[in-house]
Design a protein around this motif. Structure first.
Motif, PDB file in Angstrom:
ATOM      1  N   ILE A 130       0.827  -1.204   0.000  1.00 16.62           N
ATOM      2  CA  ILE A 130       0.000   0.000   0.000  1.00 16.62           C
ATOM      3  C   ILE A 130       0.871   1.268   0.000  1.00 16.62           C
ATOM      4  CG2 ILE A 130      -0.378   0.363   2.494  1.00 16.62           C
ATOM      5  CD1 ILE A 130      -3.332   0.074   0.249  1.00 16.62           C
ATOM      6  N   GLN A 158      -9.598  -4.323  -7.785  1.00 17.26           N
ATOM      7  CA  GLN A 158      -9.940  -2.945  -8.160  1.00 17.26           C
ATOM      8  C   GLN A 158      -8.995  -2.547  -9.297  1.00 17.26           C
ATOM      9  OE1 GLN A 158      -9.126  -0.734  -4.558  1.00 17.26           O
ATOM     10  NE2 GLN A 158     -11.010  -1.412  -3.544  1.00 17.26           N
ATOM     11  N   TYR A 175      -5.438   8.224  -7.059  1.00 16.55           N
ATOM     12  CA  TYR A 175      -5.678   7.234  -5.999  1.00 16.55           C
ATOM     13  C   TYR A 175      -6.053   7.926  -4.695  1.00 16.55           C
ATOM     14  CZ  TYR A 175      -5.007   3.142  -3.026  1.00 16.55           C
ATOM     15  OH  TYR A 175      -5.195   2.117  -2.133  1.00 16.55           O
ATOM     16  N   LEU A 178      -9.610   8.670  -4.189  1.00 17.85           N
ATOM     17  CA  LEU A 178     -10.370   7.504  -3.723  1.00 17.85           C
ATOM     18  C   LEU A 178     -10.087   7.245  -2.244  1.00 17.85           C
ATOM     19  CD1 LEU A 178     -12.147   5.057  -4.500  1.00 17.85           C
ATOM     20  CD2 LEU A 178     -10.064   3.898  -5.241  1.00 17.85           C
ATOM     21  N   PHE A 179      -8.816   7.124  -1.907  1.00 21.75           N
ATOM     22  CA  PHE A 179      -8.409   6.901  -0.511  1.00 21.75           C
ATOM     23  C   PHE A 179      -7.364   7.958  -0.138  1.00 21.75           C
ATOM     24  CE2 PHE A 179      -9.471   2.539  -2.043  1.00 21.75           C
ATOM     25  CZ  PHE A 179     -10.577   2.344  -1.232  1.00 21.75           C
ATOM     26  N   SER A 183      -3.460   4.007   4.622  1.00 23.08           N
ATOM     27  CA  SER A 183      -4.128   3.204   5.638  1.00 23.08           C
ATOM     28  C   SER A 183      -3.180   2.257   6.355  1.00 23.08           C
ATOM     29  CB  SER A 183      -5.274   2.434   5.016  1.00 23.08           C
ATOM     30  OG  SER A 183      -4.907   1.981   3.741  1.00 23.08           O
ATOM     31  N   VAL A 187      -3.964  -3.187   5.816  1.00 23.16           N
ATOM     32  CA  VAL A 187      -4.455  -3.791   4.584  1.00 23.16           C
ATOM     33  C   VAL A 187      -3.580  -4.988   4.222  1.00 23.16           C
ATOM     34  CG1 VAL A 187      -5.083  -3.351   2.199  1.00 23.16           C
ATOM     35  CG2 VAL A 187      -5.143  -1.495   3.842  1.00 23.16           C
ATOM     36  N   ILE A 239     -17.510   2.301 -10.511  1.00 21.84           N
ATOM     37  CA  ILE A 239     -17.818   3.375  -9.565  1.00 21.84           C
ATOM     38  C   ILE A 239     -17.186   4.670 -10.095  1.00 21.84           C
ATOM     39  CG2 ILE A 239     -17.506   4.221  -7.186  1.00 21.84           C
ATOM     40  CD1 ILE A 239     -19.131   1.666  -7.156  1.00 21.84           C
ATOM     41  N   GLU A 240     -17.994   5.692 -10.188  1.00 21.58           N
ATOM     42  CA  GLU A 240     -17.495   6.982 -10.670  1.00 21.58           C
ATOM     43  C   GLU A 240     -16.691   7.682  -9.569  1.00 21.58           C
ATOM     44  OE1 GLU A 240     -19.725  10.835 -12.241  1.00 21.58           O
ATOM     45  OE2 GLU A 240     -20.703   8.955 -12.799  1.00 21.58           O
TER      46      GLU A 240
ATOM     47  N   VAL B  59     -10.378   1.429   7.276  1.00 25.37           N
ATOM     48  CA  VAL B  59     -10.354   2.501   6.289  1.00 25.37           C
ATOM     49  C   VAL B  59     -11.226   2.056   5.123  1.00 25.37           C
ATOM     50  CG1 VAL B  59      -8.896   3.743   4.641  1.00 25.37           C
ATOM     51  CG2 VAL B  59      -8.035   3.200   6.923  1.00 25.37           C
ATOM     52  N   GLN B  61     -14.095   3.662   1.742  1.00 26.90           N
ATOM     53  CA  GLN B  61     -14.864   4.721   1.107  1.00 26.90           C
ATOM     54  C   GLN B  61     -16.261   4.196   0.853  1.00 26.90           C
ATOM     55  OE1 GLN B  61     -14.959   7.702   0.490  1.00 26.90           O
ATOM     56  NE2 GLN B  61     -12.922   8.587   0.153  1.00 26.90           N
ATOM     57  N   ALA B  63     -19.647   4.416  -1.745  1.00 28.93           N
ATOM     58  CA  ALA B  63     -20.230   4.887  -3.008  1.00 28.93           C
ATOM     59  C   ALA B  63     -21.738   4.720  -2.927  1.00 28.93           C
ATOM     60  CB  ALA B  63     -19.685   4.080  -4.178  1.00 28.93           C
ATOM     61  N   LEU B  68     -18.825   7.896  -5.930  1.00 28.80           N
ATOM     62  CA  LEU B  68     -18.191   8.083  -4.631  1.00 28.80           C
ATOM     63  C   LEU B  68     -18.981   9.118  -3.827  1.00 28.80           C
ATOM     64  CD1 LEU B  68     -15.667   6.534  -3.849  1.00 28.80           C
ATOM     65  CD2 LEU B  68     -14.355   8.605  -4.197  1.00 28.80           C
ATOM     66  N   ALA B  82     -22.288   1.099  -1.542  1.00 23.07           N
ATOM     67  CA  ALA B  82     -21.160   0.153  -1.559  1.00 23.07           C
ATOM     68  C   ALA B  82     -20.077   0.616  -0.599  1.00 23.07           C
ATOM     69  CB  ALA B  82     -20.598   0.047  -2.971  1.00 23.07           C
ATOM     70  N   LEU B  84     -16.272   0.289   0.269  1.00 22.81           N
ATOM     71  CA  LEU B  84     -15.072  -0.115  -0.472  1.00 22.81           C
ATOM     72  C   LEU B  84     -13.806   0.092   0.354  1.00 22.81           C
ATOM     73  CD1 LEU B  84     -15.964   2.002  -3.633  1.00 22.81           C
ATOM     74  CD2 LEU B  84     -16.500  -0.404  -3.301  1.00 22.81           C
ATOM     75  N   PRO B  85     -13.123  -0.963   0.748  1.00 21.48           N
ATOM     76  CA  PRO B  85     -11.841  -0.784   1.431  1.00 21.48           C
ATOM     77  C   PRO B  85     -10.696  -0.746   0.413  1.00 21.48           C
ATOM     78  CG  PRO B  85     -12.446  -3.087   1.468  1.00 21.48           C
ATOM     79  CD  PRO B  85     -13.515  -2.376   0.665  1.00 21.48           C
ATOM     80  N   PRO B  86      -9.537  -0.204   0.793  1.00 21.61           N
ATOM     81  CA  PRO B  86      -8.383  -0.307  -0.104  1.00 21.61           C
ATOM     82  C   PRO B  86      -7.869  -1.743  -0.133  1.00 21.61           C
ATOM     83  CG  PRO B  86      -7.743   0.734   1.963  1.00 21.61           C
ATOM     84  CD  PRO B  86      -9.212   0.492   2.045  1.00 21.61           C
TER      85      PRO B  86
END
Lengths: 365, 90
Positions: A130, A158, A175, A178-179, A183, A187, A239-240, B59, B61, B63, B68, B82, B84-86
């Motif tokens: 990560i 993903q 990225y 998104l996050f 983290s 992970v 997912i947008e 952690v 996100q 959607a 998102l 939804a 969504l984890p990393p």
């Protein structure tokens, strides 16, 4: 210009009217950096080499292990113990001698990230950590390069094309859109959670498809969209993801903070203590974790709780220590970000420190 | 805060569909469940965190209807959410 041999070799994709010889020529002139030669990387490299991308760079500091062979199809039994990039280069050369294959030594690191990214048109994130994913994001966003991201968890994946320009030059999501926050060690990767053979190959092929699509301009592909895939039930979802106005600022900050965090080996820590005793050493582990570390080379080691209470410490640059070096690195990044100052993290953590001490004592005997 | 009845899906549009991905599906022991709307996304999160306390440490996100989320969304029956984890692996 394409040679007669190239016109024949790539005849099937040249036959697609949207591509033609002009499209194949674009692929020949294109350059891609593939970061990570694991499950995803092996597949991406094979597909891009076959399709005739002109120049392909790769970086991965690991050697082939027996447990890689189940999914990393560039490697065979005789390659165990050899450098992944060397084996990959051999195999890919045999696959297509016209493609320029470049090996970069070591691993993708804050010190070499920007130099490497700058040499290529597009980057593929095929890594398995990560922190490397955030580094790829930050280097690519700072240098205005698009990158094809993919990551796996058990039977899921993903995929996205991040930071890609549209016709007006506006760039798509990153990225961090998104996050935003790293983290850390929570992970799990393939090593920890496991992965079923075909998933990395499927997803690596989608990444390669994004690369071809990017250079050929056939569609927007996964720009601004995150593809979710489940290997067991075949669910594909898009997912947008919109670009955050601070995307570039976050990337720049990420790069800056990494320069402020210095990793020390146990030996380098000893040398530092010899020069500037006493140092501020902080154990960020939970109090019940073992082996215990209350002092090192005569220098007191503070617990995280004591360190956080002590306001007098803020003028010093702490050395963060944890069990394996992952949490300490995360803590160091966070501390450095808050205080805008250099700090340190002990590479390999207490386990490496104890191992070193054990080896030293054996030598002395 | 209203009490939500969390149930298994039967594909009806009278409920909000909640999807979990990656380790969140393992943590909640399901990849999909349904709740009744309308409610705020923040309320849904609170309710899920009450049912699955370890969700707080994760952690992820969110959607809503494949976009998102900002966090302030109002959810209605028929919506899809939804979590969504990393992922790290490669």
């Amino acid at each position: 210009m394409l040679t007669n041999q190239e016109l024949e070799r790539y005849a099937r994709q040249i036959a697609l009217s949207e591509i033609g010889a002009a499209g194949q020529q674009r692929l020949k002139q294109a350059s891609v950096l593939v970061i990570g030669v694991g499950g995803l990387g092996c597949q991406v490299l094979q597909q891009l080499t076959a399709a005739g991308v002109g120049r392909i760079g790769m970086i991965d500091g690991d050697r082939v292990e027996l447990s890689n062979l189940q999914r990393q199809c560039l490697f065979g039994e005789g390659d165990v113990g050899r450098k992944k990039t060397e084996v990959a280069q051999e195999r890919l050369k045999a696959q297509n001698s016209q493609v320029q294959l470049e090996i970069h030594e070591g691993s993708f690191h804050p010190k070499n990230a920007e130099t490497l990214v700058a040499k290529y048109d597009l980057v593929v994130d095929a890594s398995d950590r990560i922190d490397v994913r955030y580094l790829i994001n930050d280097a690519c966003v700072c240098l205005e390069k698009a990158f094809v991201y993919a990551s796996l968890y058990a039977y899921e994946a993903q995929v996205a094309l991040f930071n890609a320009p549209d016709d007006l030059g506006n760039r798509s999501a990153t990225y961090r859109c998104l996050f935003p926050e790293e983290s850390g060690s929570k992970v799990q990767n393939c090593q920890e959670r496991g992965v079923l053979a075909v998933l990395p190959a499927l997803i690596g092929a989608i990444q390669a498809n994004e690369v071809l699509n990017y250079f050929l301009g056939l569609s927007e592909g996964l720009s601004g969209r995150l593809l979710l895939f489940n290997q067991l039930n075949y669910h594909f979802q898009l997912i947008e993801v919109n670009r955050h106005e601070k995307a570039k600022e976050w990337a720049k900050q990420g790069m800056r903070i990494r320069q402020q965090v210095i990793e020390l080996s146990p030996e380098e820590l000893r040398e530092k203590l010899a020069r500037e005793f006493p140092c501020l050493l902080v154990d960020v582990r939970d109090p019940d974790e073992s082996p215990e570390l209350t002092s090192f080379a005569g220098n007191e080691v503070l617990s995280k709780a004591v360190f956080e209470k002590g306001t007098a410490f803020t003028s010093e640059s702490p050395v963060f220590i944890c069990q394996t070096g992952v949490r300490s690195q995360k803590e160091a990044l966070s501390w450095s970000s808050r205080n805008n100052k250099t700090c340190y993290s002990l590479r390999g953590g207490v386990l490496k420190l104890k191992e070193d001490e054990r080896q030293k004592s054996q030598i002395h005997i | 805060m209203k009490s939500l009845s969390i149930g298994f899906p039967n594909n009806n549009m009278d409920r909000i569909k909640v999807l979990f991905f990656g380790e969140l599906a393992e943590l909640t022991a399901t990849s999909q469940l349904e709740v009744s709307g309308p409610l705020l996304l923040s309320e849904l999160r609170e309710e899920l965190e009450r049912n699955y306390p370890t969700l707080k440490d994760r952690v992820f996100q969110v959607a809503v209807n494949k976009r998102l989320a900002t966090g302030k969304e109002q959810l209605n029956n028929g919506d899809e959410v939804a979590f969504l984890p990393p992922f790290a692996g490669g």
